[in-house]
Motif scaffolding. Sequence first.
Motif, mmCIF file in Angstrom:
data_model
loop_
_atom_site.group_PDB
_atom_site.id
_atom_site.type_symbol
_atom_site.label_atom_id
_atom_site.label_comp_id
_atom_site.label_asym_id
_atom_site.label_seq_id
_atom_site.Cartn_x
_atom_site.Cartn_y
_atom_site.Cartn_z
ATOM 1 N N GLY A 163 -126.514 42.912 -90.502
ATOM 2 C CA GLY A 163 -125.413 42.778 -91.449
ATOM 3 C C GLY A 163 -124.309 43.780 -91.178
ATOM 4 N N LYS A 164 -124.694 45.004 -90.846
ATOM 5 C CA LYS A 164 -123.702 46.032 -90.518
ATOM 6 C C LYS A 164 -122.866 45.615 -89.311
ATOM 7 N N LYS A 165 -123.530 44.990 -88.337
ATOM 8 C CA LYS A 165 -122.803 44.530 -87.152
ATOM 9 C C LYS A 165 -121.784 43.456 -87.529
ATOM 10 N N GLN A 166 -122.204 42.537 -88.402
ATOM 11 C CA GLN A 166 -121.310 41.463 -88.821
ATOM 12 C C GLN A 166 -120.112 41.998 -89.603
ATOM 13 N N LEU A 167 -120.310 43.114 -90.290
ATOM 14 C CA LEU A 167 -119.248 43.687 -91.122
ATOM 15 C C LEU A 167 -118.519 44.844 -90.441
ATOM 16 N N SER A 168 -118.777 45.054 -89.170
ATOM 17 C CA SER A 168 -118.180 46.194 -88.465
ATOM 18 C C SER A 168 -116.652 46.113 -88.442
ATOM 19 N N GLY A 169 -116.118 44.906 -88.285
ATOM 20 C CA GLY A 169 -114.667 44.744 -88.281
ATOM 21 C C GLY A 169 -114.056 45.085 -89.626
ATOM 22 N N PHE A 170 -114.730 44.670 -90.689
ATOM 23 C CA PHE A 170 -114.276 44.990 -92.044
ATOM 24 C C PHE A 170 -114.300 46.495 -92.285
ATOM 25 N N LEU A 171 -115.386 47.151 -91.896
ATOM 26 C CA LEU A 171 -115.494 48.596 -92.101
ATOM 27 C C LEU A 171 -114.434 49.345 -91.299
ATOM 28 N N GLN A 172 -114.134 48.843 -90.123
ATOM 29 C CA GLN A 172 -113.073 49.454 -89.325
ATOM 30 C C GLN A 172 -111.723 49.295 -90.022
ATOM 31 N N ALA A 173 -111.515 48.149 -90.669
ATOM 32 C CA ALA A 173 -110.272 47.917 -91.407
ATOM 33 C C ALA A 173 -110.156 48.871 -92.593
ATOM 34 N N VAL A 174 -111.275 49.130 -93.265
ATOM 35 C CA VAL A 174 -111.286 50.070 -94.395
ATOM 36 C C VAL A 174 -110.973 51.476 -93.905
ATOM 37 N N ARG A 175 -111.567 51.851 -92.796
ATOM 38 C CA ARG A 175 -111.330 53.179 -92.212
ATOM 39 C C ARG A 175 -109.854 53.342 -91.816
ATOM 40 N N LEU A 176 -109.308 52.305 -91.211
ATOM 41 C CA LEU A 176 -107.906 52.336 -90.789
ATOM 42 C C LEU A 176 -106.974 52.402 -91.993
ATOM 43 N N ALA A 177 -107.336 51.693 -93.058
ATOM 44 C CA ALA A 177 -106.524 51.731 -94.278
ATOM 45 C C ALA A 177 -106.487 53.146 -94.846
ATOM 46 N N GLY A 178 -107.641 53.808 -94.859
ATOM 47 C CA GLY A 178 -107.684 55.190 -95.334
ATOM 48 C C GLY A 178 -106.798 56.102 -94.512
ATOM 49 N N GLN A 179 -106.796 55.880 -93.218
ATOM 50 C CA GLN A 179 -105.977 56.693 -92.316
ATOM 51 C C GLN A 179 -104.490 56.425 -92.523
ATOM 52 N N LYS A 180 -104.119 55.146 -92.566
ATOM 53 C CA LYS A 180 -102.709 54.768 -92.659
ATOM 54 C C LYS A 180 -102.097 55.153 -94.009
ATOM 55 N N ILE A 181 -102.802 54.827 -95.081
ATOM 56 C CA ILE A 181 -102.254 55.065 -96.419
ATOM 57 C C ILE A 181 -102.053 56.553 -96.678
ATOM 58 N N THR A 182 -103.030 57.374 -96.291
ATOM 59 C CA THR A 182 -102.902 58.813 -96.532
ATOM 60 C C THR A 182 -101.923 59.475 -95.570
ATOM 61 N N ALA A 183 -101.522 58.746 -94.546
ATOM 62 C CA ALA A 183 -100.482 59.243 -93.641
ATOM 63 C C ALA A 183 -99.101 58.804 -94.118
ATOM 64 N N GLY A 184 -99.066 58.095 -95.255
ATOM 65 C CA GLY A 184 -97.795 57.659 -95.818
ATOM 66 C C GLY A 184 -97.273 56.368 -95.229
#
Length: 230
Positions: free
Chosen positions: A173-194
């Motif tokens: 399941g984690k493998k299937q959701l890896s793209g989603f988790l990467q998107a969440v991680r990227l969102a955290g990076q982008k949003i807090t960078a303004g």
Amino acid sequence: MKSMKLLVFNASPRKSSGTTDVLLETFIEGARSSGADVEKHHIVDLEINGCRGCFNCWWVTPGKCIQRDDMDKLLPAISEADLMLLGTPIYGRNVTHYLQKLLERTFVFTLPEMVNRDGETQHPGRVSRFPRMILAATCGFPDTSNFDIVRALYPMALPIFLPAAQLLLYEEGKKQLSGFLQAVRLAGQKITAGEELTRKMKDELIVEYSDEMKKAIVEMHNRYSESLSQ
């Protein structure tokens, strides 16, 4: 550039052992990579009473709740934060009561008069700004319709929705959701960078399963449920 203050609240009674916390920690990982100042709380560990509807914070002690609990320290933290990440499992198609109590108590940030903004009657804010909200929610059903009530209640929040979150408990399941988790991680990076998220980035924060996948999830759940009842 000044570091953004990210205030995180986990409204799951499972705290760090639940799937909701996986989403929060993934977002936090991205936020910290941008240098964000992160403060995190598990609401179940806090003493927070629900709003009494007494309106003392409007007319008797303006801007101050008469209740003395952990909101005494959390309300200033909320008013000083740039971003507020709220995590909740969906219980009965709604957020948990832990999160409801927390948000009820932010009533002190409003003024008693009514104003019309964009065709909607509202109470103006007592504070100069309220942190931008991000809502990370998980549920057991595989359908995104399970988030409809929450989406309607908090239209101002950026949604991060994971149906059938129990898939995170399995390696496949984690493998299937890896793209989603990467998107969440990227969102955290982008949003807090303004930075603003593109439409595509926002869409990737909501998991949609195929009909075939939904059927497989239901069958897997039912087999598991039957094994426990034997």
